[in-house]
Design a protein around this motif. Sequence first.
Motif, short mmCIF file in Angstrom:
data_model
loop_
_atom_site.label_atom_id
_atom_site.label_comp_id
_atom_site.label_asym_id
_atom_site.label_seq_id
_atom_site.Cartn_x
_atom_site.Cartn_y
_atom_site.Cartn_z
N LYS A 109 -17.11 -5.23 -145.85
CA LYS A 109 -16.40 -4.06 -144.74
C LYS A 109 -17.03 -3.16 -144.51
N GLY A 110 -16.75 -2.42 -143.49
CA GLY A 110 -17.23 -1.27 -142.72
C GLY A 110 -17.92 -1.90 -141.00
N LEU A 111 -18.14 -3.00 -141.09
CA LEU A 111 -18.36 -4.07 -139.55
C LEU A 111 -17.06 -3.47 -138.60
N THR A 112 -18.07 -2.78 -137.42
CA THR A 112 -16.91 -3.24 -136.02
C THR A 112 -17.48 -4.34 -135.49
N ALA A 113 -18.27 -4.51 -135.56
CA ALA A 113 -18.31 -5.79 -134.31
C ALA A 113 -19.53 -6.18 -135.53
N VAL A 114 -19.83 -7.89 -134.76
CA VAL A 114 -21.93 -8.44 -134.58
C VAL A 114 -21.58 -9.19 -133.83
N LEU A 115 -22.98 -8.78 -133.62
CA LEU A 115 -23.85 -9.72 -132.48
C LEU A 115 -24.62 -10.52 -133.12
N HIS A 116 -24.85 -11.59 -132.45
CA HIS A 116 -25.61 -12.46 -132.66
C HIS A 116 -26.56 -13.42 -131.56
N SER A 117 -28.01 -13.63 -132.08
CA SER A 117 -28.35 -14.64 -130.99
C SER A 117 -29.80 -15.79 -131.52
N SER A 118 -29.47 -16.91 -130.98
CA SER A 118 -30.07 -18.14 -131.76
C SER A 118 -31.11 -18.30 -131.35
N SER A 119 -32.57 -19.00 -131.11
CA SER A 119 -33.22 -19.32 -130.76
C SER A 119 -33.78 -19.88 -131.79
N ALA A 120 -34.95 -20.85 -131.56
CA ALA A 120 -35.65 -21.83 -132.43
C ALA A 120 -36.70 -20.32 -132.72
N GLN A 121 -37.28 -19.75 -132.06
CA GLN A 121 -38.62 -18.78 -132.24
C GLN A 121 -37.42 -17.48 -133.69
N TYR A 122 -36.43 -17.33 -133.55
CA TYR A 122 -36.20 -16.94 -134.21
C TYR A 122 -35.27 -17.01 -135.74
N ALA A 123 -35.87 -18.57 -135.97
CA ALA A 123 -36.39 -19.47 -137.19
C ALA A 123 -36.67 -18.24 -138.48
N HIS A 124 -37.38 -17.96 -137.82
CA HIS A 124 -38.27 -17.13 -139.05
C HIS A 124 -38.63 -15.68 -137.92
N ALA A 125 -38.04 -14.38 -138.87
CA ALA A 125 -38.39 -12.69 -138.31
C ALA A 125 -39.43 -13.11 -138.07
N ILE A 126 -40.28 -13.10 -137.25
CA ILE A 126 -42.11 -12.49 -136.98
C ILE A 126 -41.41 -11.82 -136.07
N PRO A 127 -42.37 -10.25 -136.41
CA PRO A 127 -42.27 -9.31 -135.38
C PRO A 127 -42.43 -10.09 -133.94
N GLU A 128 -43.34 -10.08 -133.47
CA GLU A 128 -44.09 -10.54 -133.00
C GLU A 128 -42.98 -11.36 -131.12
N THR A 129 -41.94 -11.96 -132.22
CA THR A 129 -40.71 -12.47 -131.37
C THR A 129 -39.46 -12.20 -131.07
N VAL A 130 -39.23 -11.59 -132.70
CA VAL A 130 -37.91 -10.74 -132.73
C VAL A 130 -37.56 -9.47 -132.23
N SER A 131 -38.77 -8.53 -132.04
CA SER A 131 -38.61 -6.94 -131.45
C SER A 131 -38.51 -7.05 -129.80
N PRO A 132 -38.65 -8.31 -129.30
CA PRO A 132 -37.96 -7.82 -127.60
C PRO A 132 -37.09 -7.63 -127.75
N LEU A 133 -35.89 -8.70 -128.57
CA LEU A 133 -34.96 -8.89 -128.50
C LEU A 133 -33.90 -7.12 -128.63
N LEU A 134 -34.56 -6.41 -129.86
CA LEU A 134 -34.25 -5.88 -130.25
C LEU A 134 -34.97 -4.30 -128.96
N GLU A 135 -35.61 -4.30 -128.28
CA GLU A 135 -36.04 -3.60 -127.26
C GLU A 135 -35.35 -3.53 -126.24
#
Length: 348
Positions: free
Chosen positions: A76-102
Amino acid sequence: MLRVRPALTASGISRRYATAAGPHALVFLEHRAGVIDSGSLSALTAAQQLGGKVTGLVLGAPEEVQSAVETAKKLKGLTAVLHSSSAQYAHAIPETVSPLLEKLLSDGTSYTHVVSAHSSSAKSILPRVAARLDLPAVSDITSVEHDNASNATTFTRPIYAGNAISTVRAPGSVRVKFFTVRSTAFKASAADDATEAEAAAVDPVEVADPPTQHVRTDLTKSDRPDLGSAGRVVSGGRALKNAETFKATLEPLADALGAAIGASRAAVDAGYADNSLQVGQTGKVVAPELYVAIGISGAIQHLAGMKDSKLIVAINKDPEAPIFQVADVGLVADLYDAVPELVQKLKQ
């Protein structure tokens, strides 16, 4: 209660951006093996209170993302969902996740807010992304209010181990406002089968030779409710003497109540319990319907993690113990006599 009102500014140099008609929040939805964390559901509730669009972001390994996305689409409340999959995203490590957010939050983005639970992972990721974009971040908020006219957002957050509440205003000059949410302050967003948010894939941003790698995850397995979301919690302190006594005393009571088990920092430091069970300023913050504190003196650091509980019961032989100042029900007694008797009464 003391209230402090600092104001945030993005930098000493003022920059102007075209703003959307209303807020648009990007919520970082954390999950474990495709199951969305309860803290992220609370973050989604907080994002809805901004009064605008809410988009969820799901990252993870290819074999786990789709399951989390299917769940997120029904929230409830979500208007859209973005998703991205990669072996590097198996664990949310700041150094690998932050470039996508940037990339998602670069100049010209439609997002005005970035929201997540105040989890160990997000506490590392969001401030990193905010700093790299030359933006401030507000952590562990307990309320949020957005003013469309000024594009300013006002938060409250506990400080000084919960003894004061700071009111923080992020002005309209802060183009993207980052904040993490104290999950006990917001109800978890529920599923709504009547609606389904639109899902869209985002290409991952691969990091060559990342400086940090995930080695392993050590989980404490238990059939009991999760401490962070349990409706009933039984916690023990240093008075329980050793690990064997801690277990023998608390487990029968927790079983009788259907409760999770917690511990004070003193008990954890003494080796009575695993650090995943620590409740307090440097442990987990809980707000169950029932919190039973056994042999816990009530140091300010512990109170910061449990004083929002609906009903607090304290058992301690010291009538001057600080825990009795916040307890709704207090029993001055030897815990080794009181707890077994309480267990017997509950079983009747």
